[in-house]
Design a protein around this motif. Structure first.
Motif, PDB file in Angstrom:
ATOM      1  N   ARG A 217       0.853  -1.187   0.000  1.00 29.33           N
ATOM      2  CA  ARG A 217       0.000   0.000   0.000  1.00 29.33           C
ATOM      3  C   ARG A 217       0.889   1.237   0.000  1.00 29.33           C
ATOM      4  NH1 ARG A 217      -2.251   3.533   3.940  1.00 29.33           N
ATOM      5  NH2 ARG A 217      -4.320   4.321   3.354  1.00 29.33           N
ATOM      6  N   TYR A 232      -4.632  10.245  -0.784  1.00 29.30           N
ATOM      7  CA  TYR A 232      -4.702   9.253  -1.861  1.00 29.30           C
ATOM      8  C   TYR A 232      -4.015   7.984  -1.381  1.00 29.30           C
ATOM      9  CZ  TYR A 232      -3.428   6.554  -5.954  1.00 29.30           C
ATOM     10  OH  TYR A 232      -3.260   5.522  -6.838  1.00 29.30           O
ATOM     11  N   TYR A 234      -3.250   3.716  -2.712  1.00 30.80           N
ATOM     12  CA  TYR A 234      -3.390   2.585  -3.633  1.00 30.80           C
ATOM     13  C   TYR A 234      -2.925   1.334  -2.897  1.00 30.80           C
ATOM     14  CZ  TYR A 234      -2.485  -0.717  -7.403  1.00 30.80           C
ATOM     15  OH  TYR A 234      -2.481  -1.839  -8.201  1.00 30.80           O
ATOM     16  N   ASP A 235      -3.749   0.294  -2.955  1.00 28.76           N
ATOM     17  CA  ASP A 235      -3.371  -0.973  -2.326  1.00 28.76           C
ATOM     18  C   ASP A 235      -3.504  -2.097  -3.331  1.00 28.76           C
ATOM     19  OD1 ASP A 235      -6.115  -2.597  -1.685  1.00 28.76           O
ATOM     20  OD2 ASP A 235      -6.446  -0.448  -1.478  1.00 28.76           O
ATOM     21  N   ASP A 236      -2.657  -3.104  -3.172  1.00 24.98           N
ATOM     22  CA  ASP A 236      -2.637  -4.244  -4.086  1.00 24.98           C
ATOM     23  C   ASP A 236      -2.301  -5.489  -3.274  1.00 24.98           C
ATOM     24  OD1 ASP A 236      -1.481  -6.258  -5.993  1.00 24.98           O
ATOM     25  OD2 ASP A 236      -1.963  -4.693  -7.443  1.00 24.98           O
ATOM     26  N   HIS A 287      -7.128  -4.933  -5.911  1.00 28.39           N
ATOM     27  CA  HIS A 287      -6.374  -3.682  -5.852  1.00 28.39           C
ATOM     28  C   HIS A 287      -7.346  -2.525  -6.060  1.00 28.39           C
ATOM     29  CE1 HIS A 287      -6.349  -4.453 -10.248  1.00 28.39           C
ATOM     30  NE2 HIS A 287      -6.461  -3.137 -10.326  1.00 28.39           N
ATOM     31  N   HIS A 289      -7.849   2.144  -5.902  1.00 29.30           N
ATOM     32  CA  HIS A 289      -7.459   3.519  -5.643  1.00 29.30           C
ATOM     33  C   HIS A 289      -8.564   4.187  -4.823  1.00 29.30           C
ATOM     34  CE1 HIS A 289      -4.565   3.287  -9.100  1.00 29.30           C
ATOM     35  NE2 HIS A 289      -5.487   2.444  -9.558  1.00 29.30           N
ATOM     36  N   LEU A 291      -9.368   8.298  -3.381  1.00 35.36           N
ATOM     37  CA  LEU A 291      -9.001   9.701  -3.210  1.00 35.36           C
ATOM     38  C   LEU A 291     -10.039  10.351  -2.314  1.00 35.36           C
ATOM     39  CD1 LEU A 291      -7.303  12.226  -3.910  1.00 35.36           C
ATOM     40  CD2 LEU A 291      -8.840  12.567  -5.883  1.00 35.36           C
ATOM     41  N   SER A 308     -13.444   6.279  -5.545  1.00 37.35           N
ATOM     42  CA  SER A 308     -12.676   5.034  -5.530  1.00 37.35           C
ATOM     43  C   SER A 308     -12.987   4.185  -6.751  1.00 37.35           C
ATOM     44  CB  SER A 308     -12.995   4.225  -4.271  1.00 37.35           C
ATOM     45  OG  SER A 308     -12.393   2.945  -4.309  1.00 37.35           O
ATOM     46  N   ARG A 310     -12.017   0.042  -7.752  1.00 35.59           N
ATOM     47  CA  ARG A 310     -11.396  -1.180  -7.263  1.00 35.59           C
ATOM     48  C   ARG A 310     -11.694  -2.334  -8.205  1.00 35.59           C
ATOM     49  NH1 ARG A 310      -9.213  -1.031  -2.340  1.00 35.59           N
ATOM     50  NH2 ARG A 310      -9.037  -3.308  -2.416  1.00 35.59           N
TER      51      ARG A 310
END
Length: 758
Positions: A217, A232, A234-236, A287, A289, A291, A308, A310
């Protein structure tokens, strides 16, 4: 109890816990809802690396069950309201998970490793006003740690039995140009619990209980001027795992006990299978995003936007292996192999909020938009044959219709679904100028416009095998349509007897969206399931805040219960249909949590839940004649459950502090999947097996060890110390008739952890 996350000491009492259950920051004790909060420190102490590690009883009234035993997908239930099959892309959840304000539309990914949490909030009871669709049983909020703006890092590594290793790292960078940056990464894996040997019979022959997870992340926070903040992230994350080995418990129906290669009463994972089986890995990925923009127009009014996108997917195959034979007369020659699941999802989410405080009125208004697209493909197989009876000379080529194929497809369907959901909500809390300002009146309402269209694009034709991926489709049913336009209100009356004691009465409604069962042959849709709840609660802090006590009683009525039935004939366990029951389900329950600061450094905590679903059991089967009474089983609804925990921290010993934690969770007998069995077919000696919770975890650590300018920690931990083998997911044998398939929990595990913080 999870509220052991509170901070403080014996002199100042228990500290405050801040939650956002009402969309604004508020102390847990002041929030007129049943809420449990678990901090990151408490998660570590309890060995909770993902939601699947939460044992029944840890959070009163909530249960977290791994579907088919795999940790990568969860079924979350609350207050007697459960879900039969959380894997389906066209069926919605009972309890949604929110990550930093964004709802996850699918269960695929709920079992992923937690990446750098600050806390998790568990809201119980209908939350339809502020959280909208599917918050029928409650909601779970995952709150991530924000960038600090100061250089620092936190890293740890674990090793343990079954080849366990876990590595974690978080780095915060110094603030520059009003920008704060943070990066986190986590990897966790362990070896299989059961070997699938000898190798080489099937190309897909994974071992049982393997797990390998990786996630990262990145987060940024920008504060260009006072009052404005942009976040902001981002996670994966991804998981490669295989389900645990399925064990088999024979159950007598009319005195018939079919063949089972597993010995009766199996209560532990076998070291290896007694014959090789087809078993494929699952690969789950997610994953996204997000904001978040926040602008404080004044001290009284804040505007907020959450945007968002996803994606989530899950591909792999469950196997029924040796344990579930295809029929009582097969004696293991033909074995069902479950089916392959291919689910791909993407979603957009947008929410606008206005949060204000005006004299005696706290007001929150907002609007939401949710769009989801899902592709769901299912294939069912039979492995075979003859691997249990080599003396008969049977080989994979001997099964008619499956010549040259190591497994035989018995069913296939493909469907796609699209959801568009709009919501507008408002909630206000007014403190009238009477009774010394101790009375608080809260009213909320939400309007939802919810639409789902599901289209089946392929169905296996009615023909003899072999089937191929290029076989033409059979006749396709018309699209399944769900549409709901509804209002969901909530009203709360709260009275503060003192600054430390308050009571509330809350009325609320919520709904779970309708849809269609991907396993059904006719692809007919079902409507929403709705709940109406009345809750009475008491929250108190006593003895100079050394003791906190929260108690809630609720009565709720569930209408249009979304029930799953085995289709006739019952020889194919992959064919089920979902319908709305005409009869309402009534559930009563009690929840209690307590935290006691006994002495300097010593804290005891406990939680308890009582759920009464006794009126759930017998209804007419809507798919057959009215006289065909069917017995149902409430999913994940133990009548009694609870937990106790002890935390002790010594003063500084010169080389650090000794920190000890021990927790125990328990529950009485309950079912993990619905029944739906005709009463007339059950012999007097039939007893559908139940599971129980008997889970103990512990951790002992030497913390805050001076390592130059850093702090070190060494810890020993144990999970499932009692080596409980009460199953986590089980189901009736369907065509096999006289047995019950069970997936066991992870066995007793232990290890050591090293940690460095700066």
């Amino acid at each position: 109890m999870a509220q052991s996350a509170q901070t403080g000491n014996a002199e100042q009492g228990l500290g405050e816990i801040i939650v956002t259950a009402t969309r604004r920051e508020q102390t847990l004790q002041a929030t007129p809802l049943a809420v449990t909060a678990i901090s990151s420190e408490a998660l570590t102490a309890r060995g909770i690396n993902g939601l699947g590690d939460i044992a029944n009883g840890t959070v009163p009234g909530m249960q977290f069950a791994p579907f088919s035993g795999t940790p990568s997908i969860l079924a979350i239930s609350a207050r007697g309201i459960g879900i039969a099959d959380s894997t389906q892309g066209t069926q919605d959840l009972v309890v949604p998970l929110y990550i930093d304000g964004v709802p996850l539309g699918r269960a695929q990914g709920l079992g992923l490793e937690l990446i750098d949490p600050e806390r998790i909030e568990f809201l119980r009871g209908p939350q339809g006003q502020l959280f909208g669709r599917n918050a029928e049983g409650g909601a779970v909020q995952f709150v991530s740690r924000r960038p600090s703006g100061q250089f620092g890092f936190d890293t740890s590594g674990q090793v343990g039995n079954y080849g366990h290793d876990r590595e974690r790292l978080r780095v915060d960078l110094p603030e520059f140009a009003n920008l704060r940056l943070q990066g986190s990464i986590v990897h966790s894996q362990h070896d299989a619990y059961t070997k699938n040997e000898p190798k080489g019979v099937y190309s897909q022959q994974a071992d049982y209980g393997y797990f390998d997870s990786f996630g990262f992340r990145i987060a940024a926070e920008w504060n260009p001027f006072d009052g404005f903040r942009a976040n902001y992230a981002y996670d994966d994350s991804s998981i490669k795992d295989s389900q645990p080995y399925l064990v088999w418990t024979p159950v007598s129906i009319l005195g018939v006990t079919p063949y089972s290669p597993m010995p009766a009463g199996t209560d532990d994972y076998p070291e290896r299978v007694n014959s090789p089986t087809y078993n494929q890995f699952f690969r789950t990925k997610a994953h996204g995003h997000v904001l978040t923009l926040q602008y404080d127009l004044s001290n009284a009014l804040t505007l907020k936007s959450i945007t968002s996108y996803r994606e989530a997917s899950r591909h792999g195959s469950s196997t029924l292996g040796d344990a579930l034979v295809a029929g009582a007369s097969s004696t293991g020659i033909v074995r069902a192999s479950g089916g392959r699941e291919d689910v791909d999802q993407n979603q957009w989410y947008q929410e606008f909020q206005a949060i204000g405080s005006f004299n005696r009125l706290d007001l929150t208004i907002g609007g939401t938009y949710f769009r989801e697209k899902v592709s769901d493909q299912r294939r069912s197989y039979v492995t075979g044959p003859g691997l249990n009876a080599p003396a008969l000379g049977l080989t994979p080529a001997a099964l008619s219709g499956c010549i040259g194929v190591e497994f035989c497809m018995t069913g296939r369907s493909e469907q796609h679904a699209k959801t568009d959901s709009y919501g507008v909500y408002a909630q206000g809390t007014y403190t009238p100028p009477i009774l010394d300002d101790r009375l608080e009146l809260t009213a909320g309402i939400r309007y939802s416009d919810d639409k789902k269209v599901a289209v089946r694009t392929y169905i296996q034709p009615l023909a003899l095998p072999p089937y191929t991926e290029t076989s033409p489709s059979g006749p396709l049913p018309p699209p399944a349509l769900f549409r709901a336009k509804r209002w969901d209100p909530a009203f709360t009356v709260k009275y503060n007897f003192t600054d430390e004691v308050n009571a509330y009465v809350r009325y609320a409604t919520a709904y779970r969206a309708g849809g269609v069962n991907v396993r059904s042959s006719d692809f007919s849709s079902y409507d929403e399931e709705e709940v109406e709840s009345l809750e009475v609660g008491l929250k108190a802090r006593m003895f100079d805040r050394r003791l906190s006590l929260n108690v809630a009683y609720y009565h709720q009525t569930v209408k249009g219960l979304q029930s799953v039935f085995q289709e006739q004939p019952t020889v194919n366990p992959a064919l089920t249909t979902s319908v709305n029951l005409a009869q309402p389900l009534k559930v009563d329950g009690i929840e209690a949590e307590a935290v006691l600061r006994v002495a300097d450094g010593l804290t005891l905590s406990a939680g308890y839940s009582f759920i009464d679903t006794a009126r759930y059991q017998d209804y007419d089967n809507p798919l057959t004649a009215a006289v065909d009474i069917t017995r149902f089983y409430a999913v994940q609804a133990p009548r009694h459950s609870g937990n106790i925990a002890a935390d002790y921290e010594t003063p500084d010993l010169g080389m650090g502090k000794l920190v000890l934690h021990l927790d125990y969770a328990l529950s009485t007998g309950h079912w993990t999947t619905p029944g739906g069995l005709p009463v007339v077919s059950l012999a007097p000696d039939y007893s559908r097996p139940q599971t129980r919770t008997n889970m103990m975890n512990g951790r002992i650590a030497l913390r805050d060890i001076p390592v130059g300018s850093m702090k070190g920690e060494v810890a020993l931990f144990g999970k499932n110390i009692l080596n409980s083998t009460a199953y986590t997911f089980g189901f009736d044998g369907a065509a096999s008739g006289g047995g019950f398939g069970e997936f066991l929990p992870p066995p007793f595990s232990y290890g050591i952890e090293l940690r460095i913080r700066y």
